[in-house]
Design a protein around this motif. Sequence first.
Motif, PDB file in Angstrom:
ATOM      1  N   LYS A   1       0.714  -1.331  -0.009  1.00  0.00           N
ATOM      2  CA  LYS A   1       0.034   0.006   0.104  1.00  0.00           C
ATOM      3  C   LYS A   1       0.888   1.187  -0.005  1.00  0.00           C
ATOM      4  O   LYS A   1       1.996   1.219   0.145  1.00  0.00           O
ATOM      5  CB  LYS A   1      -0.917   0.098   1.181  1.00  0.00           C
ATOM      6  N   LYS A   2       0.219   2.322  -0.083  1.00  0.00           N
ATOM      7  CA  LYS A   2       0.909   3.593  -0.355  1.00  0.00           C
ATOM      8  C   LYS A   2       1.771   3.893   0.983  1.00  0.00           C
ATOM      9  O   LYS A   2       2.583   4.652   1.033  1.00  0.00           O
ATOM     10  CB  LYS A   2       0.009   4.832  -0.642  1.00  0.00           C
ATOM     11  N   ASN A   3       1.187   3.359   2.220  1.00  0.00           N
ATOM     12  CA  ASN A   3       1.896   3.622   3.423  1.00  0.00           C
ATOM     13  C   ASN A   3       3.125   2.676   3.637  1.00  0.00           C
ATOM     14  O   ASN A   3       3.369   2.777   4.476  1.00  0.00           O
ATOM     15  CB  ASN A   3       0.845   3.727   4.609  1.00  0.00           C
ATOM     16  N   GLY A   4       3.268   1.981   2.670  1.00  0.00           N
ATOM     17  CA  GLY A   4       4.188   0.995   2.747  1.00  0.00           C
ATOM     18  C   GLY A   4       3.965  -0.305   3.616  1.00  0.00           C
ATOM     19  O   GLY A   4       5.040  -1.236   3.424  1.00  0.00           O
ATOM     20  N   ARG A   5       3.061  -0.569   3.784  1.00  0.00           N
ATOM     21  CA  ARG A   5       2.289  -1.624   4.417  1.00  0.00           C
ATOM     22  C   ARG A   5       1.919  -2.953   3.291  1.00  0.00           C
ATOM     23  O   ARG A   5       1.482  -2.396   2.511  1.00  0.00           O
ATOM     24  CB  ARG A   5       1.427  -1.591   5.461  1.00  0.00           C
ATOM     25  N   PRO A   6       2.165  -4.207   3.851  1.00  0.00           N
ATOM     26  CA  PRO A   6       1.604  -5.167   2.826  1.00  0.00           C
ATOM     27  C   PRO A   6       0.280  -5.117   2.629  1.00  0.00           C
ATOM     28  O   PRO A   6      -0.389  -5.054   3.516  1.00  0.00           O
ATOM     29  CB  PRO A   6       2.219  -6.279   3.468  1.00  0.00           C
ATOM     30  N   SER A   7      -0.130  -5.626   1.228  1.00  0.00           N
ATOM     31  CA  SER A   7      -1.603  -5.794   1.121  1.00  0.00           C
ATOM     32  C   SER A   7      -2.005  -7.008   1.717  1.00  0.00           C
ATOM     33  O   SER A   7      -1.363  -7.888   2.065  1.00  0.00           O
ATOM     34  CB  SER A   7      -1.974  -5.513  -0.441  1.00  0.00           C
ATOM     35  N   TYR A   8      -3.541  -7.215   1.844  1.00  0.00           N
ATOM     36  CA  TYR A   8      -3.927  -8.521   2.276  1.00  0.00           C
ATOM     37  C   TYR A   8      -3.277  -9.638   1.326  1.00  0.00           C
ATOM     38  O   TYR A   8      -3.086 -10.770   1.668  1.00  0.00           O
ATOM     39  CB  TYR A   8      -5.511  -8.397   2.005  1.00  0.00           C
ATOM     40  N   GLN A   9      -3.506  -9.323   0.064  1.00  0.00           N
ATOM     41  CA  GLN A   9      -3.132 -10.521  -0.832  1.00  0.00           C
ATOM     42  C   GLN A   9      -1.592 -10.965  -0.542  1.00  0.00           C
ATOM     43  O   GLN A   9      -1.359 -12.067  -0.937  1.00  0.00           O
ATOM     44  CB  GLN A   9      -3.328  -9.984  -2.393  1.00  0.00           C
ATOM     45  N   LEU A  10      -0.677 -10.051  -0.358  1.00  0.00           N
ATOM     46  CA  LEU A  10       0.441 -10.371  -0.059  1.00  0.00           C
ATOM     47  C   LEU A  10       0.778 -11.053   1.115  1.00  0.00           C
ATOM     48  O   LEU A  10       1.215 -12.167   1.000  1.00  0.00           O
ATOM     49  CB  LEU A  10       1.483  -8.967  -0.199  1.00  0.00           C
ATOM     50  N   ALA A  11       0.225 -10.484   2.045  1.00  0.00           N
ATOM     51  CA  ALA A  11       0.367 -11.213   3.634  1.00  0.00           C
ATOM     52  C   ALA A  11      -0.136 -12.623   3.390  1.00  0.00           C
ATOM     53  O   ALA A  11       0.279 -13.475   4.114  1.00  0.00           O
ATOM     54  CB  ALA A  11      -0.351 -10.394   4.569  1.00  0.00           C
ATOM     55  N   CYS A  12      -1.473 -12.744   2.908  1.00  0.00           N
ATOM     56  CA  CYS A  12      -2.322 -14.044   2.948  1.00  0.00           C
ATOM     57  C   CYS A  12      -1.282 -14.923   2.129  1.00  0.00           C
ATOM     58  O   CYS A  12      -1.123 -16.099   2.505  1.00  0.00           O
ATOM     59  CB  CYS A  12      -3.458 -13.717   2.159  1.00  0.00           C
ATOM     60  N   THR A  13      -0.789 -14.579   1.105  1.00  0.00           N
ATOM     61  CA  THR A  13       0.266 -15.643   0.267  1.00  0.00           C
ATOM     62  C   THR A  13       1.250 -15.990   1.143  1.00  0.00           C
ATOM     63  O   THR A  13       1.502 -17.106   1.079  1.00  0.00           O
ATOM     64  CB  THR A  13       0.605 -14.856  -0.969  1.00  0.00           C
ATOM     65  N   VAL A  14       1.812 -15.056   1.679  1.00  0.00           N
ATOM     66  CA  VAL A  14       3.072 -15.541   2.455  1.00  0.00           C
ATOM     67  C   VAL A  14       2.770 -16.199   3.835  1.00  0.00           C
ATOM     68  O   VAL A  14       3.408 -17.332   4.051  1.00  0.00           O
ATOM     69  CB  VAL A  14       3.845 -14.186   3.120  1.00  0.00           C
ATOM     70  N   ASP A  15       1.636 -15.842   4.334  1.00  0.00           N
ATOM     71  CA  ASP A  15       1.235 -16.475   5.677  1.00  0.00           C
ATOM     72  C   ASP A  15       0.683 -18.080   5.146  1.00  0.00           C
ATOM     73  O   ASP A  15       1.118 -19.030   5.804  1.00  0.00           O
ATOM     74  CB  ASP A  15       0.024 -15.873   6.294  1.00  0.00           C
TER      75      ASP A  15
ATOM     76  N   LEU B   1     -14.010 -14.920  -2.791  1.00  0.00           N
ATOM     77  CA  LEU B   1     -12.650 -14.786  -2.775  1.00  0.00           C
ATOM     78  C   LEU B   1     -11.902 -15.439  -3.870  1.00  0.00           C
ATOM     79  O   LEU B   1     -10.795 -15.803  -3.818  1.00  0.00           O
ATOM     80  CB  LEU B   1     -12.050 -15.421  -1.287  1.00  0.00           C
ATOM     81  N   ARG B   2     -12.757 -16.034  -4.884  1.00  0.00           N
ATOM     82  CA  ARG B   2     -12.178 -16.759  -5.910  1.00  0.00           C
ATOM     83  C   ARG B   2     -10.956 -15.885  -6.671  1.00  0.00           C
ATOM     84  O   ARG B   2     -10.119 -16.599  -6.863  1.00  0.00           O
ATOM     85  CB  ARG B   2     -13.199 -17.129  -6.954  1.00  0.00           C
ATOM     86  N   ASP B   3     -11.443 -14.640  -6.876  1.00  0.00           N
ATOM     87  CA  ASP B   3     -10.344 -13.896  -7.540  1.00  0.00           C
ATOM     88  C   ASP B   3      -9.104 -13.664  -6.614  1.00  0.00           C
ATOM     89  O   ASP B   3      -8.066 -13.542  -7.342  1.00  0.00           O
ATOM     90  CB  ASP B   3     -10.712 -12.244  -7.935  1.00  0.00           C
ATOM     91  N   SER B   4      -9.405 -13.444  -5.378  1.00  0.00           N
ATOM     92  CA  SER B   4      -8.042 -13.495  -4.487  1.00  0.00           C
ATOM     93  C   SER B   4      -7.391 -14.608  -4.681  1.00  0.00           C
ATOM     94  O   SER B   4      -5.976 -14.595  -4.621  1.00  0.00           O
ATOM     95  CB  SER B   4      -8.705 -13.427  -2.878  1.00  0.00           C
TER      96      SER B   4
END
Length: 253
Positions: free
Chosen positions: A156-170, A185-188
């Motif tokens: 995100k613009k504030n430098g924090r990871p997005s939901y998509q990124l964090a979920c993939t990593v987690d 959430l199919r598209d996610s």
Amino acid sequence: MVRIAPTPSGYLHAGNAANFAANALLAEREGLDLLLRIDDLDRARFRPEYLQDVFDVLAWLKIAPTIGPKDPVDFERNWSQERRMPLYVAALESLRTRAPAQVFACPCSRAQLAEEGHAFACPDARIPLDREGVAWRIDTRKTELHERMPDFVIRKKNGRPSYQLACTVDDRHFGITACARGEDLRDSTAAQALLSDLLGYPPLRERVRFLHHPLLLNKGEKLSKRQGATGVREWGVSREEIFAIAREWITTP
Ligand SMILES: [Zn+2]
């Protein structure tokens, strides 16, 4: 391992509870561990009562995750996504190195994006990723995802990871192998499969068996955390009814 992954940004509704039940049944049926993973990256909408609500709903459902926080204090101390921030930052760096052609910086406002779509310059403008106030996005133009989730955000613009990124990593970090989630959430799932490939992880759909279930509707309308539900006692459904719905979801092919 199966996960229950609520977001403490509102009181949970019966649809969330049915999703919890579906994952608990999935874990039970397949003899897998059940992880409670509370996705609290959105700290702006986080409230302690929403966090407590997650534990209250699990207790009401009589679901006891085998891995994860025991209570809100344990959560904040040991299990908050803030604790895994180094993993997300490393993944963002990895994406930028591994997929320089797909990761691009975008300073556009929401209004600009709504107005013009994203058919203009950003994906090709190669704005430096280190510039202040830019979001990092994935160029989806060459994928089938482009119609439905064009150029989704990974940072995100504030430098924090997005939901998509964090979920993939987690999901990779915890070794998730099965997951029941709403069909909204199919598209996610598709976005996370793409990120997983770009990160060099083994293919997401080979690692995780996704089961997309229908959403519970209230008089034809999608349930939402903002519809003023104030906790499990006001849903007007029993634990047995919730489990009956969940059982149907995970047995329907
Ligand atoms: Zn842009």
